[in-house]
Design a protein around this motif. Structure first.
Motif: not given
Length: 597
Positions: A445-466
């Motif tokens: 569960q902890w890996g799934a939560i950490a992975g999801y939040i990391s992936g979402l933050l990374f892509l949000s950063w890329v998408g917002f920057g673009a």
């Protein structure tokens, strides 16, 4: 007849009375289907009948519904405009779709189907617990509502282009119609309405393509013209992930995006669950892949002939249209406007794409709300009647919400790229959770939560920057020397490109088609590391039925000794040899004692 074209007169043709009759008639069919199944099922108050059609549907309606669920007006309007604006590299998406279907049908879907669930997020609750389920389902709910708002806006834009009708009238009319027949008739109404609409889409696209080839002196001539102007281009094999459309970004990146749609998206899984057996569900999804490839190819060919038609007079330059998303409706009225009824069929085709996506999405939203929110948090067990009423009311509520958000979508520009970018930003991390759960037994569960939040933050950063830096790929060259009506210079739109040195990070150039794969990769990578840290030394307690037997599926004829090296344990890795798991080997004879991954 030539002087009736907008590029010679500066004015576009509008729909006639016959076109409106045809258009209204086709919309009425969907409503009648909904009314029919509402009457037929009025005495059956089983929510499974409303949500998965009692798991009794045939292959044909399911496969046709699968085709049109995500081939909405966004694709039907956006794909020809993509070929017109850039080139044919996007055509590789047809290959990506076939790869996506193969992975979904034989790797992901069997896990869901054999569990007998209604919502895919029931899987996540069994695999990772309630917290992960809430995070993932909220992501999907938001993502789907945003997508449906684009889906509702796109055909309204087409209607405005050919009739001058205000957007709000079209949005309210179409949104109200689809909400009505979906909330009344349930999944059976959705599937049969989708089947009818799939046929309309095919007829409409073929009408435009055939007439387009006639007015451009044949497909061969149109192809040559497009080729001379750099529109026919298939050989960009750049491995750079920032290349907007290369073979790898379209076929692989786009394939990953579409695999997430067919493998773990509730809209599609719910259709497959309507089949009585897994075998039939797999046949339905493979038939769907043929339909996808055909429709994508016809849309690309329409883009070719559309460019050949407007090669000397770009309609956007003199404000014949307000955006390139209106190119196809303008083209249709130019070449079919003198044939009463055919423009109405095309308009029905565009709206059919959106009606099918809207009905599928609304039905899926109501399923997730019932299974993942209402039932778990209800203080007492719900009766079938109560569950059915809640489901129908939820479907209606989501329909009205999408109508409101469609007005917001009208302010965001290119419908195809913007919708894909937003969806992929949210879809990548979500897809990653399912990959982590199905392929990595030690993920917790902890890996799934950490992975999801990391992936979402990374892509949000890329998408917002673009978005913030307005990162764009320059369009191909357009010509206006053939526009031969009297215009003033002030009426023309300036297409002069100002070249500036990039003062932002190169990651912002990441192709929007690579967003899903990138988000999933970040999710899985972080999830594995965190799971190993938080679960070090603990036994693996993952239920084997929640893990995908990928080695047995992809390599069914491998020797048993090799399969054992890749097998997993449901209790502890040290006890692997003692664990017996039933295996399905479709391509070879099952050997005694075989184990699955």
């Amino acid at each position: 007849m030539e002087t009736s074209y907008s590029i010679h007169t500066g004015e576009s043709t509008t729909l006639g009375v016959v076109d409106f009759i045809v258009f209204g008639s086709t919309l009425s069919v969907a409503l009648l289907i909904g009314i029919y199944y509402a009457i037929q099922s009025r005495h059956r108050n089983d929510p499974s009948d409303f949500l998965v059609a009692g798991r009794s549907m045939g292959i044909l309606p399911v496969s046709l519904s699968l085709v049109v669920t995500f081939l909405s007006a966004l694709t039907l309007l956006g794909l020809p405009a993509e070929i017109y604006n850039y080139n044919t590299m996007f055509w590789w998406l047809a290959l990506g779709m076939v790869l996506a279907v193969a992975g979904a049908a034989h790797i992901f879907n069997p896990v869901f189907y054999n569990m007998g669930i209604t919502s895919v997020y029931e899987y996540l609750e069994m695999r990772f617990g309630r917290t992960v389920t809430i995070l993932a389902s909220l992501n999907w709910l938001f993502q789907t509502i945003v997508y449906l708002s684009f889906v509702l806006y796109a055909p309204s834009l087409a209607l405005k282009s050919v009739t001058g009708m205000e957007l709000w009238v079209s949005i309210l009319t179409v949104g109200g119609l689809v909400t009505l027949y979906t909330s009344m008739g349930g999944m059976k109404a959705v599937l049969w309405a989708d089947s009818f609409q799939a046929l309309l889409i095919l007829v409409g696209l073929l009408s435009v393509f055939i007439q387009g080839t006639l007015v451009t002196d044949g497909l061969h001539n149109a192809w040559d013209i497009a080729s001379e102007h750099s529109r026919v281009y298939f050989h960009d094999f750049s491995a750079n992930p920032t290349t907007r459309h290369s073979f790898w970004s379209v076929a692989i990146g786009g394939g990953m995006m579409w695999m997430s749609y067919y493998a773990v998206n509730q809209c599609q899984i719910q259709r497959l669950l309507a089949c009585p057996t897994l075998k039939r569900a797999q046949v339905a999804i493979w038939i769907n892949s043929i339909g996808l490839a055909v429709i994508v190819s016809i849309c690309c060919l329409i883009g070719i002939v559309m460019f050949a038609f407007y090669k000397d007079c770009h309609p956007l330059h003199y404000n014949l249209i307000q955006s390139t998303d209106e190119l196809l409706p303008l083209f249709v009225m130019d070449i079919l406007g003198h044939l009463p009824g055919l423009p109405g069929i095309f308009l029905s085709c565009i709206f059919s794409g959106s009606l099918s996506s809207l009905s599928s999405g609304i039905n899926a939203l109501s399923a997730v709300v019932l299974q993942d929110y209402v039932r778990p948090f209800s203080s007492r067990s719900l009766s079938n009647l109560q569950a059915t009423i809640i489901t129908k009311c939820t479907a209606a509520s989501f329909g009205f919400l999408c109508i409101g958000l469609a007005f917001v979508a009208s302010t965001l520009g290119n419908v195809l790229q913007v919708s894909y970018a937003i969806l992929s930003t949210l879809d990548g991390p979500l897809f990653g959770i399912f990959i982590l759960g199905m392929f990595f037994p030690r993920a917790n569960q902890w890996g799934a939560i950490a992975g999801y939040i990391s992936g979402l933050l990374f892509l949000s950063w890329v998408g917002f920057g673009a978005y913030l830096y307005d990162v764009q790929t320059p369009m191909s060259h357009f010509s206006v020397h053939g526009c031969n009506w009297n215009v003033t210079n002030s009426s023309a739109t300036n297409f002069t490109e100002e070249t500036e040195a990039d003062d932002y990070l190169s990651i912002y150039h990441l192709s929007y088609l690579n967003y899903t794969a990138t988000g999933a990769f970040v999710n899985v990578a972080v999830g594995i590391v965190v799971s190993l840290i938080t679960g070090y030394g603990k036994p693996v307690t993952t239920d084997p039925k929640l893990i995908c037997p990928v080695i047995n599926t992809v390599f069914p004829c491998l020797p048993n000794t090799l399969k054992q090296k890749f097998s997993y344990t449901a209790v502890d890795i040290e006890q692997r040899a003692e664990i017996q798991i039933v295996e399905q080997v479709p391509a070879c004879k099952k050997l005694p004692g075989d184990r699955v991954l």
